[in-house]
Write an enzyme that holds these catalytic residues in place. Structure first.
Site, PDB file in Angstrom:
ATOM      1  CG  ASP A 131      -0.900   5.404   3.382  1.00 36.46           C
ATOM      2  OD1 ASP A 131      -1.553   5.170   2.115  1.00 36.46           O
ATOM      3  OD2 ASP A 131      -1.490   6.082   4.306  1.00 36.46           O
ATOM      4  CD  GLU A 166      -6.375   6.962   5.928  1.00 36.05           C
ATOM      5  OE1 GLU A 166      -6.878   7.162   4.866  1.00 36.05           O
ATOM      6  OE2 GLU A 166      -5.145   7.023   6.354  1.00 36.05           O
ATOM      7  CG  HIS A 178      -7.679   4.354   0.852  1.00 36.04           C
ATOM      8  ND1 HIS A 178      -7.394   4.043  -0.251  1.00 36.04           N
ATOM      9  CD2 HIS A 178      -6.513   5.086   1.509  1.00 36.04           C
ATOM     10  CE1 HIS A 178      -5.910   4.369  -0.343  1.00 36.04           C
ATOM     11  NE2 HIS A 178      -5.591   4.981   0.830  1.00 36.04           N
ATOM     12  CG  HIS A 190      -1.539   6.848  -1.956  1.00 27.13           C
ATOM     13  ND1 HIS A 190      -2.792   7.224  -2.228  1.00 27.13           N
ATOM     14  CD2 HIS A 190      -1.630   6.210  -0.546  1.00 27.13           C
ATOM     15  CE1 HIS A 190      -3.617   6.379  -1.286  1.00 27.13           C
ATOM     16  NE2 HIS A 190      -2.905   5.974  -0.398  1.00 27.13           N
ATOM     17  CG  HIS A 247      -2.049   1.042   1.092  1.00 30.27           C
ATOM     18  ND1 HIS A 247      -3.272   0.837   1.176  1.00 30.27           N
ATOM     19  CD2 HIS A 247      -1.826   2.544   1.231  1.00 30.27           C
ATOM     20  CE1 HIS A 247      -3.892   1.863   1.258  1.00 30.27           C
ATOM     21  NE2 HIS A 247      -2.926   2.896   1.076  1.00 30.27           N
ATOM     22  CD  GLN A 263      -7.269  11.001  -1.305  1.00 29.40           C
ATOM     23  OE1 GLN A 263      -6.132  10.763  -1.301  1.00 29.40           O
ATOM     24  NE2 GLN A 263      -8.096  11.145  -0.320  1.00 29.40           N
TER      25      GLN A 263
HETATM   26  N1  17E Z   1      -5.240   9.534   0.761  1.00 28.37           N
HETATM   27  C1  17E Z   1      -5.943   9.195   2.004  1.00 28.37           C
HETATM   28  O1  17E Z   1      -7.266   8.955   1.960  1.00 28.37           O
HETATM   29  N2  17E Z   1      -5.417   8.429   3.032  1.00 28.37           N
HETATM   30  C2  17E Z   1      -4.001   8.309   3.096  1.00 28.37           C
HETATM   31  N3  17E Z   1      -3.583   7.830   4.089  1.00 28.37           N
HETATM   32  C3  17E Z   1      -3.458   8.639   1.916  1.00 28.37           C
HETATM   33  C4  17E Z   1      -3.972   9.391   0.842  1.00 28.37           C
HETATM   34  C5  17E Z   1      -1.900   8.771   2.100  1.00 28.37           C
HETATM   35 FE   FE2 Z   2      -3.590   5.071   1.669  1.00 28.75          FE
END
Ligand code: 17E
Ligand code: FE2
Length: 449
Positions: free
Chosen positions: A333, A237, A234, A83, A81, A176
């Site tokens: 990440d 989070e 995702h 980006h 994982h 995103q």
């Molecule tokens: N975008 C997101 O939604 N969450 C993250 N941890 C990163 C990007 C790095």
């Molecule tokens: Fe991520």
């Protein structure tokens, strides 16, 4: 006939916490232990891009031989994982002052207006070289598909081809700003799959409403089935204990039968759920057979920002998921981006942080954390039979300046050799401190770090 390459006298690790436990009891450098270890040393013969022989002593010659002197040979590290579209942009256009996910998304929204394909490719390749030099040969990267130009995605698809002789890259179509963040993103996701993205992504906790979040997941599963792709969401989070999309992902995985093709990334809210709800969820997850990815470096810094004290760690329940037999892997990440300004591409750092933050300090648990940056990641990426060290497999392997996963993680050992598809890709000499003999004249004035 001479082979192309032979690695002489390497240690193939026996995955048995019991063997290491007896080491704890017998002390570090007993002759018996040395003798035991040498019994596991092998020669590995490589021809073309395949492993063709593994034996205690290969009676063959090769164009190129490397003496390992008992150093440990491991399958390559897997970064499950990251980006890559945002790597190496920390501070552009500004630093993340609050340290939150949301400020990171805002900063990235500004930075991504200036993306060009060349910019994405140059940064992604620089990061992949950093990672490969430290033993990573398999990578799954998210690519933001919230922009109509799909520049990030096109850049990473081009990189996937440019590196394919030495590294396997999977690209996730990641919305995103939410699948329903604007009217176009849903169509852009589908276009990304047509262009060749390997995996469908999502971000249900960032959609405008709970209902949009659920709807986005249904759409993601539909797309995965239509285009025959993997899924990596995702998911939750947040520190909000009401963020409960993992149960929706699990239900969809169960009902569609997609199971192991589905991954829930981050799931940090799981660290905040009450135990009664967590108990229910833990009952469902093994049936759904999802994969999990935790990103301890970043989520330890990103989460808990609204807490005073006690301050939550903001990680998913890594140890408990592992204890329930679920497949858990670990990722960076980020490397130097709006969410996390640190990172070196060294997966041993990631596993070290998991050991500490998830309290995986038992010997079997430490070894499990090594699995989480190797075999478990390979399972999540669906690498199948091509991954691992065995006769007939593609010759992808690494050598560490250590004799076990425990030692590798404790010392964050140098990866001395990276072999990719049968060829030596990178060689690194471990750092060595030389004491000034005037200060320490006795023998032993050289010490390994
Ligand atoms: N975008 C997101 O939604 N969450 C993250 N941890 C990163 C990007 C790095
Ligand atoms: Fe991520």
């Amino acid at each position: 006939m001479a082979l192309d390459l032979i690695l002489r006298r390497g240690q193939l690790h026996e995955r048995a916490a019991g063997a290491a436990a007896s080491r704890d009891a017998s002390g570090d450098a007993s002759g018996e232990r040395l003798h035991d270890q040498e019994a596991h040393w092998v020669d590995i013969g490589i021809d073309g891009n395949r492993i063709v022989a593994i034996a205690p002593h290969l009676d063959l010659t090769a164009t190129h031989e490397i003496a390992l002197q008992g150093r440990w040979v491991s399958p390559p590290l897997v970064e499950s994982h990251i980006h890559l579209d945002s790597v190496l942009t920390a501070g552009e256009p500004r630093w993340n002052q609050s340290g939150t996910l949301f400020e990171g998304i805002e900063i990235w929204r500004e930075r991504k207006q200036r993306l060009t394909q060349a910019d994405v490719e140059a940064r992604a390749i620089a990061a992949l070289k950093l990672m490969a030099a430290q033993g990573v040969l398999f990578v799954r990267s998210h690519a933001d598909v919230s922009e109509p130009s799909l520049t990030a995605l096109k850049g990473l698809l081009a990189v996937r081809e440019q590196v394919r002789d030495w590294l396997t890259l999977q690209v996730v179509a990641f919305p995103q700003d939410g699948v329903y963040g604007d009217a176009q993103t849903e169509a852009q996701m589908e276009e990304a799959l047509r262009l060749g993205a390997d995996v469908v992504g999502g971000i249900p906790h960032y959609e405008l409403t709970r209902e949009d979040g659920v709807r986005s997941l249904q759409r993601i599963f539909d797309l995965a089935q239509t285009y025959d792709r993997l899924i990596d969401i995702h998911c939750d989070e947040m520190d909000d204990e009401q963020s409960r999309f993992l149960e929706v992902v699990a239900a969809l995985a169960l009902r569609t039968g997609l199971g192991s093709r589905v991954t829930a990334s981050h799931t940090t809210a799981f660290g905040s759920y009450n135990n009664a709800y967590a108990l229910k969820l833990m009952g469902i997850l093994p049936r759904a057979n999802l994969n999990f990815i935790a990103n301890p470096l970043i989520n330890l810094t990103l989460q808990g920002r609204t807490d005073t004290y006690p301050k939550r760690r903001g990680l998913t329940r890594v140890k408990e998921l592992w204890q329930h037999g679920l497949n858990v892997s670990l990722g960076h990440d980020c490397i130097q981006d709006p969410w996390y300004s640190l990172g070196t591409g060294n997966m041993l750092d990631v596993a070290q942080m998991a050991i500490h933050a998830c309290q995986m300090t038992g010997l079997a648990e430490i070894e499990a954390c090594y699995d989480m940056i190797t075999v478990n990641g390979a399972r999540t990426l669906h690498l199948g039979d091509t991954y691992g060290i065995a006769i007939g497999k593609p010759a992808n392997l690494i050598v560490l300046d250590a004799d076990s996963p425990y030692e590798a993680l404790r010392r964050r050992a140098t990866v001395t050799h990276v072999i990719a598809q049968g060829k030596l890709l990178v060689e690194t000499h471990p750092p060595r401190s030389q004491w000034n003999p005037a200060m320490l004249p006795q023998p032993g004035n050289v010490c390994d770090t």
